[in-house]
Design a protein around this motif. Structure first.
Motif: not given
Length: 218
Positions: A19-20, A104-105, A13, A16, A45-48
């Motif tokens: 965590k993304a 990541v989340d 991401a 961020a 872009e905010q997503y991994a």
């Protein structure tokens, strides 16, 4: 990447602070991790983004999550359920590794599948709904035999599903996919189902629709 259960491609991401949210892309039968990863540049872009590769190599090229035995009688298909269940569990192992290795989340994980990748996404998410927030199922269908034995006892309150299909799909009949909303309704899973006038593929309007759905729900 040798220590991961599945080969994969990763796009982090951008910007961020925390965590993304994570999108895990699962390709179809006979394809590979590069296929759906081509979507990555068009996704926020905010997503991994992780694009995983199925474990079974095909000849002369491509990969599969499980074997399909083509039945000469009536042109039907038979899914190798044992292999599918093994891939379902392998995907779970892989997701644990991803959550540990990347920023990541774990509360915001979405599976985005195409065709066989959709079938596996449904199998994993309905077997382990506590681990997945959203499923985007493109050009696939429900195969209940691939799910954990007591899956109907699961708590599905945190899971949401978007599914879609081409109305002239010659690979997986649209009638199979039309059963998905009723099946999910029965389990109390909020879901959206769309059809597009295409074959076995993703129309541009389909892409924009599921992208908007993800931005709302993930």
């Amino acid at each position: 990447m040798a220590n991961f259960a599945l080969e994969h491609l990763y796009r982090p991401a951008v910007n961020a602070a925390e965590k993304a949210p994570l999108l895990v892309l699962l390709h179809g039968y006979g394809s590979d991790m590069n296929d759906l990863f081509s979507f990555a540049s068009e996704l926020p872009e905010q997503y991994a983004i992780i694009s995983a590769q199925a474990p079974h190599k095909m000849q002369p090229y491509g990969n599969a999550w499980y074997a399909i035995h083509w039945d000469q009688v009536g042109g039907g298909k038979f899914n190798d359920i044992e292999q599918a269940v093994a891939s379902r569990e392998l995907l779970g192992e892989f997701l644990e590794q991803v959550l540990e290795a990347y920023p990541v989340d774990p509360e915001r994980v979405a599976l985005v599948g195409f065709s066989q990748g959709t079938i596996l996404s449904f199998a994993y998410a309905l077997s382990y709904p506590q681990r997945i927030k959203c499923v985007v199922g493109l050009s696939g269908y429900i195969v209940e035999e691939m799910y954990a034995k007591n899956y109907r006892e699961n708590d599905f309150s945190g899971l949401k599903v978007y599914s879609s299909h081409g109305s002239v799909d010659a690979v997986i009949p649209v009638d199979w996919a039309r059963k998905t909303p009723g099946f999910l309704d029965e389990l109390g899973i909020p879901n959206v189902f769309s059809e597009f006038p295409v074959g076995h593929g993703v129309a541009p309007q389909n892409f924009y629709e599921f992208k908007a759905w993800l931005e709302k729900h993930l």
